[in-house]
Design a protein around this motif. Structure first.
Motif, PDB file in Angstrom:
ATOM      1  N   SER A 104       0.829  -1.218   0.000  1.00 60.13           N
ATOM      2  CA  SER A 104       0.000   0.000   0.000  1.00 60.13           C
ATOM      3  C   SER A 104       0.857   1.260   0.000  1.00 60.13           C
ATOM      4  N   ALA A 108       0.479   4.485  -2.278  1.00 56.20           N
ATOM      5  CA  ALA A 108       0.432   5.819  -1.672  1.00 56.20           C
ATOM      6  C   ALA A 108       1.520   6.713  -2.263  1.00 56.20           C
ATOM      7  N   LEU A 113      -3.637   6.958  -3.237  1.00 57.00           N
ATOM      8  CA  LEU A 113      -4.454   6.785  -2.034  1.00 57.00           C
ATOM      9  C   LEU A 113      -4.688   8.100  -1.296  1.00 57.00           C
ATOM     10  N   ALA A 118      -6.716   3.569   4.132  1.00 54.88           N
ATOM     11  CA  ALA A 118      -5.888   2.465   3.649  1.00 54.88           C
ATOM     12  C   ALA A 118      -5.220   1.789   4.832  1.00 54.88           C
ATOM     13  N   ALA A 133      -2.670   9.435   2.625  1.00 58.70           N
ATOM     14  CA  ALA A 133      -3.679   8.410   2.905  1.00 58.70           C
ATOM     15  C   ALA A 133      -4.109   8.493   4.365  1.00 58.70           C
ATOM     16  N   GLN A 143     -11.973   1.208  -0.937  1.00 60.55           N
ATOM     17  CA  GLN A 143     -12.273   2.617  -1.165  1.00 60.55           C
ATOM     18  C   GLN A 143     -12.371   2.845  -2.666  1.00 60.55           C
ATOM     19  N   TYR A 146     -10.019   0.906  -5.071  1.00 61.41           N
ATOM     20  CA  TYR A 146      -8.789   0.567  -4.373  1.00 61.41           C
ATOM     21  C   TYR A 146      -9.076  -0.329  -3.166  1.00 61.41           C
ATOM     22  N   THR A 148      -6.949  -2.282  -0.098  1.00 60.54           N
ATOM     23  CA  THR A 148      -5.685  -2.523   0.584  1.00 60.54           C
ATOM     24  C   THR A 148      -5.902  -3.558   1.680  1.00 60.54           C
TER      25      THR A 148
END
Length: 232
Positions: A104, A108, A113, A118, A133, A143, A146, A148
């Motif tokens: 992640s 990011a 993000l 996340a 994030a 989200q 996305y 994670t």
């Protein structure tokens, strides 16, 4: 369905193989391992190598992008402009962009993000806020497009979550049975919130030891103090 899993030196193998074992069982799905360059990729353990046959120069689109994590290697990739640009470009084509563990932080770093909740491995989750994030301690977070997942084993849960959205409950249950994923851990210590403080300290020592080992494997010894400081 085209699924690409990005690999890089120092990757934590279960971060990549866990989702692979789930998603390869979806019908009409092609799963490709992709690296910056074709050739051998070393896992963080130093004991496993994967011969990657596709490079980021060859693969420019996907339905699903998966970025696995690592103990230390992710920090080098976070500064790799070539890789980050590729992630941004592939993301423009995806239906789902996902990560496991410290992967992640690559999403990011690529700016994907920003303003989104996340998660990541518990030891480095706070670094997400450095890139806009919203660091959140949950096992799997969705989200928009996305998704994670937290540390290592959570990649299997993330992939099942994704499978359920793509092929439905019955097919996903069948996949879960196919890989016989029925976790019944001997201890309730796999969640940072549940673990005792003494167990967290032992785990931190293990992670530091693994990080130092991986630094040697990746030839990054000169950066060890700065990297280990960030991970505390």
């Amino acid at each position: 369905m085209k699924v690409i899993i990005f690999l890089y030196n120092g990757v934590t193998m279960l971060d990549a193989i866990g989702p692979y074992e789930v998603l390869k069982n979806m019908e009409d799905t092609e799963v490709l391992f992709v690296a910056e360059k074709i050739g051998e990729i070393k896992a963080d353990s130093g004991f496993i190598d994967i011969n990657v046959k596709h490079s980021i120069d060859d693969i420019k689109d996907a339905d699903i992008l998966i970025i696995p994590g690592s103990t230390i290697g992710f920090m080098q990739e976070m500064k790799n402009g070539n890789v980050l640009n590729w992630i941004r470009e592939v993301d423009k084509t995806t239906k789902w962009t996902t990560s496991v563990c410290t992967g992640s932080l690559l999403l990011a770093s690529a700016g994907l993000l920003n303003g989104l909740k996340a998660t990541s491995h518990w030891r480095v989750i706070n670094l997400l806020s450095n890139f806009g994030a919203i660091a959140t301690r949950e096992r799997v977070i969705e989200q928009g497009k996305y998704i994670t997942a937290s540390g290592v084993s959570a990649g299997i849960d993330m992939a099942l979550h994704l499978s359920n959205k793509l092929v439905g409950e019955d097919q996903t249950k069948a996949i879960q049975l196919t890989i016989e994923y029925d976790p019944q851990p001997i201890f309730n210590a796999g969640n940072f919130s549940n673990a005792e403080d003494k167990i967290k300290k032992i785990a931190e020592k293990k992670l530091s030891k693994d990080a130092q080992k991986e630094l040697g494997l990746l030839g990054m010894i000169k950066h060890s103090k700065n990297i280990l400081k960030l991970m505390k």
